[in-house]
Design an enzyme around this catalytic site. Sequence first.
Site, mmCIF file in Angstrom:
data_model
loop_
_atom_site.group_PDB
_atom_site.id
_atom_site.type_symbol
_atom_site.label_atom_id
_atom_site.label_comp_id
_atom_site.label_asym_id
_atom_site.label_seq_id
_atom_site.Cartn_x
_atom_site.Cartn_y
_atom_site.Cartn_z
ATOM 1 N N TYR A 150 -22.838 20.906 -47.572
ATOM 2 C CA TYR A 150 -24.049 21.728 -47.410
ATOM 3 C C TYR A 150 -24.197 22.665 -48.613
ATOM 4 O O TYR A 150 -25.253 22.735 -49.247
ATOM 5 C CB TYR A 150 -23.972 22.533 -46.106
ATOM 6 C CG TYR A 150 -25.047 23.574 -45.990
ATOM 7 C CD1 TYR A 150 -26.384 23.208 -45.894
ATOM 8 C CD2 TYR A 150 -24.732 24.940 -46.001
ATOM 9 C CE1 TYR A 150 -27.380 24.171 -45.810
ATOM 10 C CE2 TYR A 150 -25.722 25.900 -45.912
ATOM 11 C CZ TYR A 150 -27.039 25.510 -45.818
ATOM 12 O OH TYR A 150 -28.030 26.467 -45.744
HETATM 13 N N1 UFG Z 1 -18.610 32.373 -34.323
HETATM 14 C C1 UFG Z 1 -17.798 32.533 -33.200
HETATM 15 N N2 UFG Z 1 -18.143 31.844 -32.075
HETATM 16 C C2 UFG Z 1 -19.229 31.028 -32.008
HETATM 17 C C3 UFG Z 1 -20.043 30.880 -33.153
HETATM 18 C C4 UFG Z 1 -19.691 31.573 -34.312
HETATM 19 O O1 UFG Z 1 -16.822 33.255 -33.219
HETATM 20 O O2 UFG Z 1 -19.454 30.413 -30.942
HETATM 21 C C5 UFG Z 1 -18.250 33.125 -35.535
HETATM 22 C C6 UFG Z 1 -17.990 32.229 -36.724
HETATM 23 O O3 UFG Z 1 -16.664 31.797 -36.726
HETATM 24 C C7 UFG Z 1 -18.347 33.160 -37.876
HETATM 25 C C8 UFG Z 1 -19.439 34.066 -37.304
HETATM 26 O O4 UFG Z 1 -19.345 33.928 -35.889
HETATM 27 O O5 UFG Z 1 -17.245 33.943 -38.189
HETATM 28 C C9 UFG Z 1 -20.833 33.649 -37.717
HETATM 29 O O6 UFG Z 1 -20.972 32.258 -37.472
HETATM 30 P P1 UFG Z 1 -22.359 31.493 -37.596
HETATM 31 O O7 UFG Z 1 -22.094 30.075 -37.226
HETATM 32 O O8 UFG Z 1 -23.408 32.231 -36.851
HETATM 33 O O9 UFG Z 1 -22.720 31.619 -39.130
HETATM 34 P P2 UFG Z 1 -21.839 31.201 -40.403
HETATM 35 O O10 UFG Z 1 -21.364 32.479 -40.999
HETATM 36 O O11 UFG Z 1 -20.836 30.171 -40.133
HETATM 37 O O12 UFG Z 1 -22.942 30.443 -41.239
HETATM 38 C C10 UFG Z 1 -23.806 31.067 -42.079
HETATM 39 C C11 UFG Z 1 -25.103 30.288 -42.154
HETATM 40 C C12 UFG Z 1 -24.875 28.964 -42.829
HETATM 41 C C13 UFG Z 1 -24.177 29.189 -44.141
HETATM 42 C C14 UFG Z 1 -22.897 29.945 -43.938
HETATM 43 C C15 UFG Z 1 -22.197 30.251 -45.235
HETATM 44 O O13 UFG Z 1 -25.642 30.086 -40.855
HETATM 45 O O14 UFG Z 1 -26.119 28.318 -43.038
HETATM 46 O O15 UFG Z 1 -23.185 31.184 -43.317
HETATM 47 O O16 UFG Z 1 -20.859 30.567 -45.023
HETATM 48 F F1 UFG Z 1 -23.878 28.005 -44.712
#
Ligand code: UFG
Length: 345
Positions: A150
Site C-alpha cells: 500500500y
Molecule cells: N487498533 C486496535 N484495535 C483495532 C483496530 C486498530 O488496537 O481493532 C489499533 C492499531 O493497532 C493502531 C491504531 O489502533 O495502533 C490505529 O489503527 P487503524 O487501523 O485505525 O489505523 P492505522 O494507523 O493502522 O492506519 C492508518 C491509515 C492507513 C495508513 C496507515 C499508515 O488508516 O491508511 O495509517 O501507518 F496506511
Amino acid sequence: MNILVTGGAGYIGSHAVKRLLTDGHTVAVVDNLRRGHLSAIDALTTIADGRLAFYEADVGDRSAIERILRENHIVAVMHFAALAYVGESVTEPLLYHHNNTAAALNLLEACDAVGVQRFVFSSTCATYGEPAPEHIPIAETTPQNPINPYGWSKLHVERILSDYLEAKALAGKPFAYAAPRYFNVAGSDPDTLIGEHHNPETHLIPLVLHAAIGKRKDITIFGTDYPTPDGTCIRDYVHVVDLIDAHVAILHSLDPNKPGGDRRIYNLGIGRGYSVREIIEAAQRVTGRKISVLEGERRAGDPPTLFANPAKINAEIGWSASCTDIDEVIKSAWRWLEAHPNGYA
Ligand code: UFG
C-alpha cells in the site's frame, strides 16, 4: 472552478465533494463504486444545485477519463480513488499496484492529453514506513521507506508526479501538484449528510464506536506492550473536515506558472498523538456508554508511535488543524453513526 474528484463516493472523497460544492465549485465525480457508495452521491446531489456530475467509471479507463475531463472543462483534479487496506495490500499486491499506481498513471496521462495543470494526490504517512524514533514527530524530510505494498503504491505515484513536473518545467510548460500525506483520518461531516462507512471496517475509531452502539461486542487492543506511556500505539487523528480544508487551501495556493513548476509535499496531521487506550476512554466519555475492551496481540506492521510535524504546511500556506480535541473528532463520528447505524443503506 471545474474540478474532477476521483473516489468522490468514498469516505474522504465525499467530504471533499461536499466542501467544494459548498464553496461554489462545479464538481465531476468518478468512482467505480467498488468501495464507494452511490448513497453518498445521492446525498451530495441534494446540496449540489445542479453542479455535480457523477460517472460510474474506473480511473484506469483512459478513454472514459479523457472524455470526462474534456466534457466538464476540468481545470483541477483531486485524486482520492484508491484501495487503502494495508493488510489486503500484503496479500493482493498486484491489485494495489494496479488500482493505486497504474490507475493514477492513467489519470495523469489523460490530464496531460487534456492540459490539466493542477493535480492533488492523496498520499499517506504509510510512505514513511517505520520511522526511527529521532524522526518522530514526522517531518516531510523523513526518509520514505514503505513496509507494505500500500505504502509503495502511493510512493510510486509521488515519484511519477515528481518526474512529470520536472519534465514540464524543463519544457517550460505549466504544472503544479500536491501530495498531502495523511495521518489517521477520522470523524465525519458535522451535518451527517455523509460519513465514514467501510466494508469491512478496520479503523480504530469506527470500530470502538461500533462497540459502543452494540454493533459488535467489544474492541480488542492490538498490543499493550509497546514502548509508549500506556503500552498502546499512538497515532495522529486528523478530522476529515480539517483534512479537506487543507486540500482546499492547497488547491488555491497551487501556481502552475511558478518558474520550475510547483510541487507541494505536506504532512497532514494535528501534530500530536493519542494512544489506543486514550481513544477508547474518549469514546466512552463522548458516548456515555461502557465499552468492553479485550487486550490482544500486536498487529503485524504497526509502528508504536506515528504523529506528524505539520509545521511546513502551516508556514507555507497557513493551515493547521482546527480540531485538535479528540473528543470533538469522535463526537462527529458518533453523530453520524447514531443517525446511520448501518452506514449507507
Ligand atoms: N487498533 C486496535 N484495535 C483495532 C483496530 C486498530 O488496537 O481493532 C489499533 C492499531 O493497532 C493502531 C491504531 O489502533 O495502533 C490505529 O489503527 P487503524 O487501523 O485505525 O489505523 P492505522 O494507523 O493502522 O492506519 C492508518 C491509515 C492507513 C495508513 C496507515 C499508515 O488508516 O491508511 O495509517 O501507518 F496506511
